[in-house]
Write a protein that holds these residues in place. Structure first.
Motif, mmCIF file in Angstrom:
data_model
loop_
_atom_site.group_PDB
_atom_site.id
_atom_site.type_symbol
_atom_site.label_atom_id
_atom_site.label_comp_id
_atom_site.label_asym_id
_atom_site.label_seq_id
_atom_site.Cartn_x
_atom_site.Cartn_y
_atom_site.Cartn_z
ATOM 1 N N PHE A 95 0.741 -1.116 0.116
ATOM 2 C CA PHE A 95 0.160 -0.053 0.044
ATOM 3 C C PHE A 95 0.946 1.269 -0.037
ATOM 4 O O PHE A 95 0.680 1.953 -0.700
ATOM 5 N N ALA A 96 1.761 1.321 0.732
ATOM 6 C CA ALA A 96 2.728 2.154 0.903
ATOM 7 C C ALA A 96 3.673 2.550 -0.463
ATOM 8 O O ALA A 96 3.719 3.687 -0.705
ATOM 9 N N SER A 97 3.912 1.662 -0.997
ATOM 10 C CA SER A 97 4.662 1.429 -2.372
ATOM 11 C C SER A 97 3.822 2.365 -3.398
ATOM 12 O O SER A 97 4.081 3.074 -4.215
ATOM 13 N N GLU A 98 2.421 2.011 -3.375
ATOM 14 C CA GLU A 98 1.376 2.350 -4.276
ATOM 15 C C GLU A 98 1.172 3.983 -3.973
ATOM 16 O O GLU A 98 0.875 4.640 -4.902
ATOM 17 N N MET A 152 -5.202 -8.014 0.236
ATOM 18 C CA MET A 152 -4.031 -8.410 0.985
ATOM 19 C C MET A 152 -2.899 -8.043 0.064
ATOM 20 O O MET A 152 -1.748 -8.040 0.723
ATOM 21 N N ASN A 153 -2.944 -7.599 -1.163
ATOM 22 C CA ASN A 153 -2.143 -7.002 -1.944
ATOM 23 C C ASN A 153 -1.948 -5.738 -1.898
ATOM 24 O O ASN A 153 -1.492 -4.943 -2.870
ATOM 25 N N GLY A 154 -2.438 -5.066 -0.742
ATOM 26 C CA GLY A 154 -2.120 -3.546 -0.401
ATOM 27 C C GLY A 154 -3.312 -2.716 -0.933
ATOM 28 O O GLY A 154 -2.972 -1.391 -0.896
ATOM 29 N N ASP A 155 -4.391 -3.209 -1.705
ATOM 30 C CA ASP A 155 -5.563 -2.270 -2.143
ATOM 31 C C ASP A 155 -6.272 -1.969 -0.888
ATOM 32 O O ASP A 155 -7.477 -2.425 -0.718
#
Length: 358
Positions: A137-140, A331-334
């Motif tokens: 999430f932070a990377s996005e 779980m994949n950051g969304d």
């Protein structure tokens, strides 16, 4: 509304003048605070100009329609009136939300602590899954993640992991993540295919700046020790790990992630300052909660806030009754949908509390 916008504009003009004064620029703490206020006020001022422009359009269109001497102009005025009249209530709502007092902590970077709870090895694996979710999430968002300290689980994941996240409005985005996260799934070690429930606790703390906490070195005991766990010979045989104890409060922070003792000490101080600051912040949160009971308070760290159900591919956000059948993406950051709904719920509550002012 116009009166409120006028007050904001006056303050905006004052701040615009202050942030170019040499004495303010020299005082970094004051400059940072005023610069943040300038950015926040500018959003309201810009939206206020749109609002005033819509009002002016309505007034002008009504004058043309009342005059009625030019049919073509009247038709154009009617279209303008319809468009501006539809835009006005939307702008009013946007301005109301912008006028809600902001939490001064929202702009801060954060320290995130994830700890495995009930569920043994599966809880540690889940803590690792949450860490992966937050880093994606932070990377996005274009934020920077830096590991502070960790304790690995016996079958993967982490018993505890501490990391910092830096970027724009990080605490304001992640603060609702504090609490107990539950997972319901069949563990890798389960031979009979039974679904188990495990948990991990997440704490999101606004990172304390050096000028937030007056930390006296005489109040801190510094201990050096050999790092444990993976890292190679140079890490495990030198006294590079650092443990700091704040004597007045008993609060402890340690770091063994870096090979350099100096770097570990700097990181440990960052965590220590934040934990001391959090004690003061906790008092404030409790005072705020006493004044206004909020659904999505970031204060109660023992509250079960979210369940991740793997057999049904479901994520349930208990505080606002939100259910999403989108577990893989979450779980994949969304996390955007969940966080936006939580922000909306909090802002709606704040708006109700201040509606008498409008």
């Amino acid at each position: 509304m116009i009166d409120k916008l006028q007050v904001v504009k006056q303050r905006f003009d004052e701040v615009s003048d202050l942030i170019i004064q040499p004495d303010v620029i020299m005082d970094q703490k004051r400059y940072v605070k005023l610069n943040k206020e300038y950015k926040d006020l500018k959003k309201i001022v810009d939206k206020g100009e749109e609002y005033k422009s819509a009002l002016a359009s309505i007034e002008e269109a009504n004058e043309i329609i009342a005059d009625g001497s030019d049919e073509e102009m009247v038709e154009m005025a009617k279209m303008e009136l319809e468009e501006a009249s539809a835009r006005l209530p939307v702008l009013e709502e946007e301005i109301k939300f912008l006028l809600i007092p902001k939490d001064p902590e929202d702009a801060k970077n954060v320290i995130v602590e994830i700890r495995a709870g009930t569920g043994g090895d599966e809880a540690s694996i889940f803590a690792g899954d949450l860490y992966r979710m937050y880093t994606k999430f932070a990377s996005e968002k274009g934020w920077k993640v830096e590991l502070e300290d960790l304790s690995e689980g016996t079958s993967g994941g982490f018993k505890e992991i501490i990391f910092s996240v830096s970027g724009e409005e990080v605490y304001g985005t992640l603060k609702f993540e504090s609490g107990v996260h539950r997972v319901q799934r069949v563990p890798q070690t389960e031979t009979q295919g039974r679904v188990h429930t495990s948990a991990a606790t997440v704490m999101v703390l606004p990172e304390a700046e050096e000028f937030d906490i007056d930390l006296k070195m005489s109040d801190v005991r510094v201990d050096y020790f050999c790092a444990s766990g993976p890292g190679g010979q140079s890490v495990n045989t030198t006294y590079s790990a650092v443990r700091l104890t704040h004597i007045p409060t008993g609060i402890v922070a340690q770091c063994q992630d870096q090979k350099s003792q100096h770097k570990n000490k700097d990181k440990a101080f960052k965590v220590l300052r934040t934990r001391i600051y959090e004690v003061e912040l906790e008092k404030k949160l409790q005072e705020d909660a006493a004044k206004r009971k909020t659904l999505v308070s970031s204060g109660d760290r023992s509250a079960k806030i979210r369940t991740y159900n793997y057999p049904q591919g479901r994520v349930t956000e208990h505080r606002i009754g939100l259910t999403l059948y989108d577990l893989n993406n979450v779980m994949n950051g969304d996390l955007t949908k969940i966080i936006e709904e939580l922000k909306l719920a909090e802002n709606s509550e704040k708006l109700k509390a201040t509606e008498t002012d409008f």
